[in-house]
Write an enzyme that holds these catalytic residues in place. Structure first.
Site, PDB file in Angstrom:
ATOM      1  N   SER A  85       7.750  23.943  76.773  1.00 40.39           N
ATOM      2  CA  SER A  85       9.100  24.598  76.303  1.00 40.39           C
ATOM      3  C   SER A  85       8.449  26.454  76.639  1.00 40.39           C
ATOM      4  O   SER A  85       8.418  26.916  77.753  1.00 40.39           O
ATOM      5  CB  SER A  85       9.563  24.953  75.065  1.00 40.39           C
ATOM      6  OG  SER A  85      10.541  25.090  74.737  1.00 40.39           O
ATOM      7  N   HIS A 234      12.978  16.407  73.568  1.00 40.84           N
ATOM      8  CA  HIS A 234      12.259  17.685  73.868  1.00 40.84           C
ATOM      9  C   HIS A 234      10.991  18.339  73.571  1.00 40.84           C
ATOM     10  O   HIS A 234      10.146  18.923  73.679  1.00 40.84           O
ATOM     11  CB  HIS A 234      13.189  19.044  73.424  1.00 40.84           C
ATOM     12  CG  HIS A 234      12.746  20.854  73.917  1.00 40.84           C
ATOM     13  ND1 HIS A 234      12.142  20.507  74.910  1.00 40.84           N
ATOM     14  CD2 HIS A 234      12.490  21.803  73.254  1.00 40.84           C
ATOM     15  CE1 HIS A 234      11.675  21.417  75.808  1.00 40.84           C
ATOM     16  NE2 HIS A 234      12.181  22.841  74.429  1.00 40.84           N
TER      17      HIS A 234
END
Length: 254
Positions: A85, A234
């Protein structure tokens, strides 16, 4: 800026791991320990996160420079990199700026694109939490439930909460993260494409690395492969740890 780091003693090439937004290097401790059988692993805390210094600004050019200075302090000329990320964008920017210092690049569930910088529900919930009104972590958890119904996400965020005497404080610099949030959602700068060996791992159920981003991703990283870990969101490394480690190890050791 020299970043706080933890070395997971092992043998082999240096492997640098960078966490995502609101995280800290300890979030990757399990993966770092597993990979230390093949690499000398270093987990880094980003600026304004974990035990690293706080600063009034956050941009990917600054965070990439932080990594460069930290590697210099550790006398590491070249390394393998994993970034998730926000950490993925940081290692991408590092590779674009200093390609000669990157052996291989593994980017976890993020693209080198600018995302719409609308309000983030986790950030909004954290900003609304008045630390002066809580006397326990359980109270903080209760207050966050409306904005963040998923307990796993609340637990992750509350790992940043520390007791300071009779009150609680954030380890992370929440004010600056909020002020610089548009930068963190923004894209990367590129003089030349990074042509080194690169792997992008996408969580099947995540919308951070969409097919629409493929063309721009490959313009930055023309020798990249993009692979999907099925059944993952994620947080690929924690949701599907065995699958992630297998793919990461195969890529890094090839």
């Amino acid at each position: 800026m020299i970043l706080y780091h933890k070395q997971y003693f092992g043998e082999g090439q240096p492997l640098i791991i960078l966490h995502g937004l609101f995280g800290q290097q300890g979030n990757w401790a399990t993966q770092a320990k597993e990979l230390s059988d093949s690499f000398t692993v270093y987990g880094l805390d980003a600026r304004n996160h974990g035990q690293s210094p706080h600063a009034d600004t956050m941009s990917y050019s600054e965070m990439a420079e932080d990594v460069r200075q930290t590697l210099d302090s550790l006398e590491i000329e070249k390394a393998l990199f994993i970034g998730h990320s926000m950490g993925g964008k940081t290692v991408m920017q590092f590779a674009l700026n200093w390609p000669e210092r990157v052996s291989k690049l593994l980017v976890v569930d993020i693209a080198p694109v600018s995302y719409l910088s609308g309000p983030d529900r986790a950030l909004s919930a954290l900003l609304q939490l008045d630390l002066n009104t809580i006397s326990s972590r359980q109270q903080a958890d209760y207050q966050l439930q409306k904005g963040i119904p998923e307990k796993a996400i609340r637990d992750f965020l509350l790992s940043n909460l520390r007791r300071d005497g009779d009150c609680f404080k954030w380890r992370m610099n929440l004010r600056v993260i909020n002020d610089c949030y548009a930068n963190l959602r923004g894209g990367l700068s590129m003089r030349e494409a990074y042509t080194g060996v690169t792997l992008f791992l996408k969580g099947e159920n995540s919308d951070y690395l969409m097919p629409a981003y493929k063309e721009q991703t490959l313009s930055f990283f023309p020798n990249a492969q993009i692979k999907v870990i099925l059944g993952s969101g994620h947080w690929v490394h924690s949701e599907k740890p065995a699958e992630f480690l297998k793919m990461a190890r195969n890529f890094l050791l090839a």
